[in-house]
Design an enzyme around this catalytic site. Structure first.
Site, PDB file in Angstrom:
ATOM      1  N   LYS A 156      39.330  64.746  18.314  1.00 31.35           N
ATOM      2  CA  LYS A 156      40.596  65.154  17.707  1.00 31.35           C
ATOM      3  C   LYS A 156      41.219  63.975  16.989  1.00 31.35           C
ATOM      4  O   LYS A 156      41.074  62.821  17.411  1.00 31.35           O
ATOM      5  CB  LYS A 156      41.581  65.664  18.776  1.00 31.35           C
ATOM      6  CG  LYS A 156      42.950  66.045  18.216  1.00 31.35           C
ATOM      7  CD  LYS A 156      43.963  66.424  19.293  1.00 31.35           C
ATOM      8  CE  LYS A 156      45.327  66.698  18.652  1.00 31.35           C
ATOM      9  NZ  LYS A 156      46.343  67.092  19.637  1.00 31.35           N
ATOM     10  N   GLU A 206      59.898  66.691  21.620  1.00 33.62           N
ATOM     11  CA  GLU A 206      58.896  66.312  22.625  1.00 33.62           C
ATOM     12  C   GLU A 206      59.312  65.118  23.472  1.00 33.62           C
ATOM     13  O   GLU A 206      59.449  63.992  22.976  1.00 33.62           O
ATOM     14  CB  GLU A 206      57.562  66.012  21.942  1.00 33.62           C
ATOM     15  CG  GLU A 206      56.433  65.737  22.917  1.00 33.62           C
ATOM     16  CD  GLU A 206      55.076  65.718  22.254  1.00 33.62           C
ATOM     17  OE1 GLU A 206      54.063  65.562  22.980  1.00 33.62           O
ATOM     18  OE2 GLU A 206      54.998  65.853  21.019  1.00 33.62           O
ATOM     19  N   GLU A 250      43.318  72.317  21.763  1.00 34.75           N
ATOM     20  CA  GLU A 250      44.056  71.132  21.331  1.00 34.75           C
ATOM     21  C   GLU A 250      45.079  70.719  22.391  1.00 34.75           C
ATOM     22  O   GLU A 250      45.247  69.532  22.695  1.00 34.75           O
ATOM     23  CB  GLU A 250      44.756  71.427  19.999  1.00 34.75           C
ATOM     24  CG  GLU A 250      45.562  70.270  19.449  1.00 34.75           C
ATOM     25  CD  GLU A 250      46.316  70.643  18.184  1.00 34.75           C
ATOM     26  OE1 GLU A 250      47.281  69.920  17.850  1.00 34.75           O
ATOM     27  OE2 GLU A 250      45.974  71.647  17.541  1.00 34.75           O
ATOM     28  N   GLU A 386      51.078  73.552   8.118  1.00 37.58           N
ATOM     29  CA  GLU A 386      51.829  73.142   9.307  1.00 37.58           C
ATOM     30  C   GLU A 386      52.709  71.933   9.007  1.00 37.58           C
ATOM     31  O   GLU A 386      53.860  71.868   9.443  1.00 37.58           O
ATOM     32  CB  GLU A 386      50.874  72.828  10.455  1.00 37.58           C
ATOM     33  CG  GLU A 386      51.574  72.426  11.740  1.00 37.58           C
ATOM     34  CD  GLU A 386      50.620  72.231  12.909  1.00 37.58           C
ATOM     35  OE1 GLU A 386      50.835  71.287  13.684  1.00 37.58           O
ATOM     36  OE2 GLU A 386      49.672  73.031  13.042  1.00 37.58           O
TER      37      GLU A 386
END
Length: 402
Positions: A156, A206, A250, A386
């Site tokens: 990733k 976050e 993910e 995105e």
């Protein structure tokens, strides 16, 4: 070297921290350059002035912060804290300071006045916008990374791009901060100096890690979908995200990495089996809340944050390979973006937030950042879309559009 140490003083007759309007008053009192503002779901903090700076150096950041806070405590200051930001690059200089004064209030989301409409956008159509890289170039970089992952080179990578917005007028950072906070009062809104003449401002969804006494909480987000103004479509997108193999994979990569990093610090660590959903005004995110009890009570919030940073949610995996892919693919220096921003006190308690949904202001220019997690199943077009959706958090706060 740290600045000469002065004893922090308390502001005269502050309003009660839990009174209606107290949090909003701190938001509106923020002034760029001298102040540092941080709002979390637990509290609102406005720090002013500088008593001491955390020096740059080769020793671990958490150790340098501990020494500065210990010195401030010995000087007799009331409950010293460090506030500021840490960059993405391991060799970059953190911008952390012990403020002269700290005012606190309850959370913005608990303040009924946050629902009132604030000042409108002044800058509207004055913006000149430059994409770095352009959407087509970003999509090509995503496609190249996907090919390498399908060949088994890595698992990733998070690739980002920027928008440079330049105004003919001086920037109203206090107004921008207020609009960001009112748009997402449940998140983590911040404005802190990031260098000479520069300010880092944003609204992150976050939490990297929080520490209170012997307990810790981490809340990684990975796997996202844009919101829709149509209620039925918005619900459909949320349900699809919660059932998406690509996004669930993910997310699992990130949660596994955080579990592995926190486990040595914990006597107990609770990790839910499946993610839930959280939403901002612009995005849906897969979310997992990890909680635990510290094995060693001397471990500070920044000890924990340093062990986690950077997570695969902002870098990739394996970390070293992902960092190199980022360096080869992104035609800019991330600086504070995808670093961490937050605070810590002399007892080791604190909150550290992932520095996303943000911009860096310098002069009359704003540099916005947005990224997307890329895995082998990724679609270049979807990842580009995105980033455009994530830009909307800040674009809406300044009245600009792509």
């Amino acid at each position: 070297m740290s600045a000469s140490l002065r004893v922090p003083t308390s502001p005269a007759a502050p309003p009660p921290a839990d009174s209606p309007g107290a949090a909003t008053a701190l938001l509106e009192a923020y002034r760029p350059g001298t102040d540092r503002f941080l709002a979390t779901p637990r509290h609102t903090l406005l720090a002013s002035g500088t008593t001491a700076l955390v020096p740059h150096g080769a020793r671990p950041l958490a150790q340098r912060v501990r020494e500065v806070l210990d010195a401030a405590r010995r000087a007799g200051g009331p409950a010293p804290v460090v506030v500021g930001s840490v960059p993405f690059s391991p060799g970059g200089a953190a911008v952390l300071a012990v403020p002269e004064t700290v005012r606190r209030a309850a959370s913005l989301r608990a303040d009924p006045l946050i629902a009132l409409r604030g000042p409108g956008v002044e800058q509207g159509d004055d913006w000149r916008i430059r994409e770095i890289p352009a959407a087509a170039e970003y999509s090509a970089a995503v496609a190249a990374a996907v090919r390498r992952m399908r060949a088994g080179e890595f698992d990733k990578v998070v690739l980002a791009r920027t928008l440079e917005l330049t105004s003919a007028r001086d920037l109203d950072l206090t107004g921008m901060l207020g609009r960001l906070a009112r748009r997402d009062p449940d998140g983590y809104t911040f404005a802190v100096p990031s260098g000479p003449g520069r300010t880092l401002v944003g609204a992150s969804p976050e939490l990297l890690v929080a520490r209170r006494g012997g307990r810790l909480v981490a809340n990684p987000l990975a796997g996202s979908a844009p919101r829709s103004s149509d209620l039925a479509e918005d619900v459909r997108r949320a349900a699809a995200l919660l059932d998406s193999p690509k996004d669930l994979h993910e997310h699992a990569v990130v949660v596994d990495a955080i579990r592995e990093a926190l486990a040595p610090f914990c006597a107990r660590l609770d990790v839910p089996e499946r993610p839930t959903l959280v939403r901002t005004a612009a995005m849906w995110h897969l979310s997992t809340t990890l909680s635990g009890e510290l094995r060693d009570p001397s471990s500070t919030a920044l000890d924990l944050a340093s062990a986690l940073h950077p997570t695969p949610a902002v870098c990739g995996t394996p970390t070293d390979v992902a960092r190199q892919v980022i360096a080869d693919s992104e035609p800019f220096d991330r600086g504070a973006y995808t670093g961490m921003v937050g605070w810590q006190d002399a007892d080791g308690d604190g909150d550290w937030v992932v520095t996303i949904r943000c911009a860096e202001a310098e002069g009359r220019t704003l540099r916005l950042f947005a990224g997307a997690g890329v895995v082998a199943q990724s679609s270049p077009a979807a990842e580009t879309a995105e980033t455009e959706a994530k830009f909307q958090t800040f674009l809406s706060a300044v009245g600009a559009s792509l």
